[in-house]
Design an enzyme around this catalytic site. Structure first.
Site, PDB file in Angstrom:
ATOM      1  CG  ASP A  81      26.368  51.496 -21.089  1.00 60.53           C
ATOM      2  OD1 ASP A  81      25.370  51.372 -21.807  1.00 60.53           O
ATOM      3  OD2 ASP A  81      26.313  51.800 -19.881  1.00 60.53           O
ATOM      4  CD  GLU A 132      16.946  55.709 -24.222  1.00 55.06           C
ATOM      5  OE1 GLU A 132      18.098  55.379 -23.836  1.00 55.06           O
ATOM      6  OE2 GLU A 132      16.333  55.090 -25.091  1.00 55.06           O
TER       7      GLU A 132
END
Length: 299
Positions: free
Chosen positions: A86, A75
């Site tokens: 995040d 990824e």
């Protein structure tokens, strides 16, 4: 007058020069790799690193390192100025990448590198970045670079009509996310619209390393499969080989992000460490995770 349906649009009189692209019938690259791992009774090791961190060249070296140390799918993250989903580790990396002048156009070099190394290149991105680049332009450039698919943490299938059509035209995987609070209807919608695999977030909240892994991811994998998903990979929190083995016992793939990014940050967690030191740590952590994940089903 006869009509044919190509790329989801009716075209009068059959094939015409102004028709949209037809469907690309190449097999799902992610599914092919996951099937290959399954044939060996192994879960896949899926590693995340942000492009441009600690800088453009350093990120390519880091991506090549994890490819050489056991990662099956990569990824590649597109740093974003407001990465609300995040954790602190990835936020710090994103800030450093943006400060270094990271731009979306450069990520396709990383995609080419992953493909050349024999791993499957995915991109993980907030949808706003793709939208502003141009959905068709992004899909074209991504596919031409050897890209496999896109993970969109903030895009749900209900609002992804353009992406679903364009990804079908370019043969790209669509990886949507589910979480422990997803309803049965949501699970069915995600399973029915995903291509490649479904990304199961092991917990609610932002990403980051965890000291332990709860039982909820296994339940989520089971219910997502019951909703129609063929492949379900688990992410958010795995940081050790033992945790990778725990999750790999029931998931089709184990996704690791913060633990890998952490290797490239100094002890303050706000600045990048010496690159060679970071790459050495990254190689060792990848080896640990690869061993744990790939041997998860051995008894």
């Amino acid at each position: 007058m006869s009509q044919s349906v190509i790329g989801g649009n009716a075209v009068a009189g059959g094939v015409g020069k102004d028709q949209p692209l037809g469907f690309n019938h190449r097999p799902s690259p992610s599914r092919v790799r996951l099937d290959a791992c399954e044939a060996k009774d192994q879960p896949a090791f899926i590693g995340y690193l942000p492009y441009g961190f600690p800088n453009a060249e350093g990120s390519l070296q880091a991506i090549e390192t994890i490819c050489r140390h056991g990662v099956d799918l990569v990824e590649i993250g597109l740093p974003y100025s407001d990465p609300v989903m995040d954790g602190q580790v990835i936020q710090s990396a994103a800030r450093i990448a943006l400060d270094q002048g990271e731009r979306i156009a450069g990520v396709f070099e990383a995609v080419e590198l992953v493909a050349a190394c024999g791993a499957v290149p995915l991109i993980m991105s907030y949808w706003n970045l793709i939208f502003h680049y141009g959905v068709e332009n992004f899909a074209r450039d991504f596919a031409n670079a050897g890209g496999a698919g896109l993970i969109t943490p903030d895009l749900i299938p209900d609002e992804a009509g353009e992406w679903i059509e364009v990804s079908d035209q370019h043969g790209l995987d669509r990886i949507f996310m589910v979480s422990p609070d997803s309803s049965q209807d949501r699970l069915k919608t995600v399973a029915g619209n995903s291509r490649g695999f479904v990304y199961a977030a092991s917990r609610m909240g932002v990403t980051g390393e965890q000291e332990s892994i709860s039982a909820s991811p296994q339940t989520l994998v089971e219910t997502t499969r019951q909703a129609g998903a063929d492949k379900v990979c688990v992410g958010l929190g795995v940081s050790t080989g033992d945790q990778g083995a725990q999750v790999g016992a029931y998931a089709d793939g184990v996704i690791v992000g913060s633990a890998l990014v952490h290797c490239l940050l100094d002890d303050s967690g706000r600045r990048s460490r010496d690159l060679q030191e970071g790459l050495n740590l990254l190689a060792a952590k990848s080896d640990e995770l690869s061993l744990g994940i790939h041997t998860a089903r051995l008894s």
